[in-house]
Scaffold this motif. Sequence first.
Motif, PDB file in Angstrom:
ATOM      1  N   SER A 125       0.816  -1.214   0.000  1.00 45.14           N
ATOM      2  CA  SER A 125       0.000   0.000   0.000  1.00 45.14           C
ATOM      3  C   SER A 125       0.855   1.271   0.000  1.00 45.14           C
ATOM      4  CB  SER A 125      -0.951   0.005   1.199  1.00 45.14           C
ATOM      5  OG  SER A 125      -0.218  -0.010   2.409  1.00 45.14           O
ATOM      6  N   ASP A 126       2.086   1.195   0.513  1.00 44.87           N
ATOM      7  CA  ASP A 126       2.984   2.358   0.499  1.00 44.87           C
ATOM      8  C   ASP A 126       3.332   2.782  -0.923  1.00 44.87           C
ATOM      9  OD1 ASP A 126       3.150   2.436   3.308  1.00 44.87           O
ATOM     10  OD2 ASP A 126       4.869   1.068   3.317  1.00 44.87           O
ATOM     11  N   LEU A 127       3.299   1.825  -1.844  1.00 48.91           N
ATOM     12  CA  LEU A 127       3.665   2.116  -3.226  1.00 48.91           C
ATOM     13  C   LEU A 127       2.650   3.034  -3.895  1.00 48.91           C
ATOM     14  CD1 LEU A 127       4.828  -1.451  -4.297  1.00 48.91           C
ATOM     15  CD2 LEU A 127       6.258   0.470  -3.549  1.00 48.91           C
ATOM     16  N   ASP A 128       1.422   3.085  -3.365  1.00 51.23           N
ATOM     17  CA  ASP A 128       0.372   3.936  -3.938  1.00 51.23           C
ATOM     18  C   ASP A 128       0.377   5.359  -3.391  1.00 51.23           C
ATOM     19  OD1 ASP A 128      -0.673   1.878  -5.533  1.00 51.23           O
ATOM     20  OD2 ASP A 128      -1.863   1.113  -3.858  1.00 51.23           O
ATOM     21  N   GLN A 129       1.198   5.629  -2.404  1.00 54.60           N
ATOM     22  CA  GLN A 129       1.222   6.960  -1.783  1.00 54.60           C
ATOM     23  C   GLN A 129       1.769   7.991  -2.771  1.00 54.60           C
ATOM     24  OE1 GLN A 129       3.976   7.366   1.459  1.00 54.60           O
ATOM     25  NE2 GLN A 129       3.174   9.359   2.051  1.00 54.60           N
ATOM     26  N   VAL A 130       1.021   9.080  -2.959  1.00 49.74           N
ATOM     27  CA  VAL A 130       1.466  10.174  -3.827  1.00 49.74           C
ATOM     28  C   VAL A 130       2.572  10.936  -3.096  1.00 49.74           C
ATOM     29  CG1 VAL A 130       0.802  12.351  -4.915  1.00 49.74           C
ATOM     30  CG2 VAL A 130      -0.741  10.370  -5.018  1.00 49.74           C
ATOM     31  N   ILE A 131       3.712  11.067  -3.772  1.00 46.74           N
ATOM     32  CA  ILE A 131       4.846  11.761  -3.156  1.00 46.74           C
ATOM     33  C   ILE A 131       5.197  13.056  -3.879  1.00 46.74           C
ATOM     34  CG2 ILE A 131       5.835   9.672  -2.166  1.00 46.74           C
ATOM     35  CD1 ILE A 131       7.875   9.885  -4.595  1.00 46.74           C
ATOM     36  N   ASP A 132       4.620  13.261  -5.069  1.00 43.63           N
ATOM     37  CA  ASP A 132       4.905  14.476  -5.838  1.00 43.63           C
ATOM     38  C   ASP A 132       3.675  14.802  -6.676  1.00 43.63           C
ATOM     39  OD1 ASP A 132       5.835  16.537  -7.434  1.00 43.63           O
ATOM     40  OD2 ASP A 132       7.687  15.503  -8.004  1.00 43.63           O
ATOM     41  N   ASP A 133       2.945  15.813  -6.246  1.00 42.33           N
ATOM     42  CA  ASP A 133       1.726  16.162  -6.982  1.00 42.33           C
ATOM     43  C   ASP A 133       1.954  17.302  -7.977  1.00 42.33           C
ATOM     44  OD1 ASP A 133       1.922  18.297  -5.251  1.00 42.33           O
ATOM     45  OD2 ASP A 133       0.057  17.865  -4.184  1.00 42.33           O
ATOM     46  N   SER A 134       3.222  17.616  -8.249  1.00 36.00           N
ATOM     47  CA  SER A 134       3.512  18.645  -9.240  1.00 36.00           C
ATOM     48  C   SER A 134       3.456  18.095 -10.669  1.00 36.00           C
ATOM     49  CB  SER A 134       4.885  19.282  -8.973  1.00 36.00           C
ATOM     50  OG  SER A 134       5.925  18.354  -9.219  1.00 36.00           O
ATOM     51  N   TRP A 135       3.268  16.787 -10.814  1.00 36.86           N
ATOM     52  CA  TRP A 135       3.164  16.146 -12.117  1.00 36.86           C
ATOM     53  C   TRP A 135       1.705  15.787 -12.385  1.00 36.86           C
ATOM     54  CZ3 TRP A 135       7.355  15.548 -15.296  1.00 36.86           C
ATOM     55  CH2 TRP A 135       8.604  15.744 -14.714  1.00 36.86           C
ATOM     56  N   ASP A 136       1.374  15.601 -13.653  1.00 34.45           N
ATOM     57  CA  ASP A 136       0.044  15.154 -14.026  1.00 34.45           C
ATOM     58  C   ASP A 136       0.202  13.905 -14.884  1.00 34.45           C
ATOM     59  OD1 ASP A 136      -2.660  14.954 -14.429  1.00 34.45           O
ATOM     60  OD2 ASP A 136      -2.710  16.479 -16.012  1.00 34.45           O
ATOM     61  N   PRO A 137      -0.093  12.735 -14.386  1.00 31.45           N
ATOM     62  CA  PRO A 137      -0.684  12.481 -13.072  1.00 31.45           C
ATOM     63  C   PRO A 137       0.370  12.582 -11.962  1.00 31.45           C
ATOM     64  CG  PRO A 137      -0.290  10.396 -14.184  1.00 31.45           C
ATOM     65  CD  PRO A 137       0.091  11.490 -15.158  1.00 31.45           C
ATOM     66  N   PRO A 138      -0.095  12.750 -10.733  1.00 29.99           N
ATOM     67  CA  PRO A 138       0.827  12.817  -9.599  1.00 29.99           C
ATOM     68  C   PRO A 138       1.671  11.535  -9.508  1.00 29.99           C
ATOM     69  CG  PRO A 138      -1.361  13.516  -8.944  1.00 29.99           C
ATOM     70  CD  PRO A 138      -1.483  12.931 -10.331  1.00 29.99           C
ATOM     71  N   VAL A 139       2.880  11.695  -8.973  1.00 28.79           N
ATOM     72  CA  VAL A 139       3.830  10.586  -8.887  1.00 28.79           C
ATOM     73  C   VAL A 139       3.666   9.864  -7.559  1.00 28.79           C
ATOM     74  CG1 VAL A 139       6.287   9.974  -8.867  1.00 28.79           C
ATOM     75  CG2 VAL A 139       5.455  11.796 -10.378  1.00 28.79           C
ATOM     76  N   THR A 140       3.519   8.549  -7.639  1.00 28.22           N
ATOM     77  CA  THR A 140       3.431   7.746  -6.421  1.00 28.22           C
ATOM     78  C   THR A 140       4.824   7.237  -6.041  1.00 28.22           C
ATOM     79  OG1 THR A 140       3.086   5.688  -7.641  1.00 28.22           O
ATOM     80  CG2 THR A 140       1.088   6.946  -7.008  1.00 28.22           C
ATOM     81  N   ARG A 141       4.932   6.757  -4.830  1.00 29.93           N
ATOM     82  CA  ARG A 141       6.188   6.168  -4.352  1.00 29.93           C
ATOM     83  C   ARG A 141       6.621   5.027  -5.294  1.00 29.93           C
ATOM     84  NH1 ARG A 141       8.389   6.868   0.370  1.00 29.93           N
ATOM     85  NH2 ARG A 141       6.439   7.727   1.165  1.00 29.93           N
ATOM     86  N   GLY A 142       5.679   4.181  -5.676  1.00 31.06           N
ATOM     87  CA  GLY A 142       6.009   3.065  -6.560  1.00 31.06           C
ATOM     88  C   GLY A 142       6.513   3.527  -7.914  1.00 31.06           C
ATOM     89  N   VAL A 143       5.883   4.532  -8.485  1.00 32.28           N
ATOM     90  CA  VAL A 143       6.314   5.060  -9.777  1.00 32.28           C
ATOM     91  C   VAL A 143       7.710   5.670  -9.663  1.00 32.28           C
ATOM     92  CG1 VAL A 143       5.855   6.875 -11.485  1.00 32.28           C
ATOM     93  CG2 VAL A 143       4.011   5.354 -10.739  1.00 32.28           C
ATOM     94  N   ARG A 144       7.994   6.378  -8.588  1.00 35.85           N
ATOM     95  CA  ARG A 144       9.331   6.964  -8.409  1.00 35.85           C
ATOM     96  C   ARG A 144      10.386   5.866  -8.284  1.00 35.85           C
ATOM     97  NH1 ARG A 144      10.534  11.997  -6.786  1.00 35.85           N
ATOM     98  NH2 ARG A 144       9.050  12.402  -8.443  1.00 35.85           N
ATOM     99  N   ILE A 145      10.080   4.820  -7.558  1.00 42.67           N
ATOM    100  CA  ILE A 145      11.030   3.707  -7.422  1.00 42.67           C
ATOM    101  C   ILE A 145      11.284   3.072  -8.783  1.00 42.67           C
ATOM    102  CG2 ILE A 145      11.351   1.398  -6.450  1.00 42.67           C
ATOM    103  CD1 ILE A 145       9.751   2.471  -3.954  1.00 42.67           C
ATOM    104  N   VAL A 146      10.221   2.826  -9.537  1.00 42.72           N
ATOM    105  CA  VAL A 146      10.379   2.242 -10.874  1.00 42.72           C
ATOM    106  C   VAL A 146      11.225   3.163 -11.748  1.00 42.72           C
ATOM    107  CG1 VAL A 146       9.143   1.673 -13.014  1.00 42.72           C
ATOM    108  CG2 VAL A 146       8.313   0.808 -10.819  1.00 42.72           C
ATOM    109  N   SER A 147      11.019   4.475 -11.668  1.00 46.50           N
ATOM    110  CA  SER A 147      11.791   5.384 -12.522  1.00 46.50           C
ATOM    111  C   SER A 147      13.272   5.373 -12.158  1.00 46.50           C
ATOM    112  CB  SER A 147      11.217   6.802 -12.486  1.00 46.50           C
ATOM    113  OG  SER A 147      11.507   7.451 -11.278  1.00 46.50           O
ATOM    114  N   THR A 148      13.617   5.224 -10.880  1.00 44.11           N
ATOM    115  CA  THR A 148      15.038   5.180 -10.508  1.00 44.11           C
ATOM    116  C   THR A 148      15.680   3.885 -11.004  1.00 44.11           C
ATOM    117  OG1 THR A 148      14.712   4.193  -8.309  1.00 44.11           O
ATOM    118  CG2 THR A 148      14.636   6.580  -8.449  1.00 44.11           C
ATOM    119  N   ILE A 149      14.949   2.796 -10.906  1.00 40.68           N
ATOM    120  CA  ILE A 149      15.468   1.512 -11.384  1.00 40.68           C
ATOM    121  C   ILE A 149      15.591   1.538 -12.909  1.00 40.68           C
ATOM    122  CG2 ILE A 149      14.958  -0.951 -11.606  1.00 40.68           C
ATOM    123  CD1 ILE A 149      13.576  -0.706  -8.794  1.00 40.68           C
TER     124      ILE A 149
END
Length: 174
Positions: A125-149
Amino acid sequence: MSAKDLLVDAAQRPAQVAGDVLEGISGDTLHCMPGDTQNSIAWLIWHSARQQDAQIANLSQKQQVWAAQGWDEKFDLDRGPDDFGFGDGPEDVARVRVTDPDLLRDYLNAVTSATVDYLGTLRDSDLDQVIDDSWDPPVTRGVRIVSTIDDAAQHLGQAAYVRGLVQDSWRGKY
């Protein structure tokens, strides 16, 4: 398999590729910049580790491995603590020089270990947490992790390509 298990597996793959790319590499090959303007293998691996280190440290609210484990001193690159090479030009790339390729491998392995440790603290459930709402769509923790990998994986693929380009006889596993 959980989403977290998939992320752990994916996070470990760039370091595996780096190990293959660095195996038996010469200093000339490590620092060669194709066309004298493109990224060297040394810079690509350094940047892969640095960007992941910076972003995972931000997510985990911990100090970057770069400073916490003294990698900044081991590399001695005269860069700020938050500099991970974004926007580097050819002169900046050329200044990323190491005498021992194991330094690059070991730093990337340390960052990978920190990433895997951080992933171990998360619930799905932590992966769904929005961590950056300056993007459209907002970036979730999971999306940020995937982008770093993904960033690390792309740069390691580039490093493998550069090695094959520069050293005709090299044939990696990938």
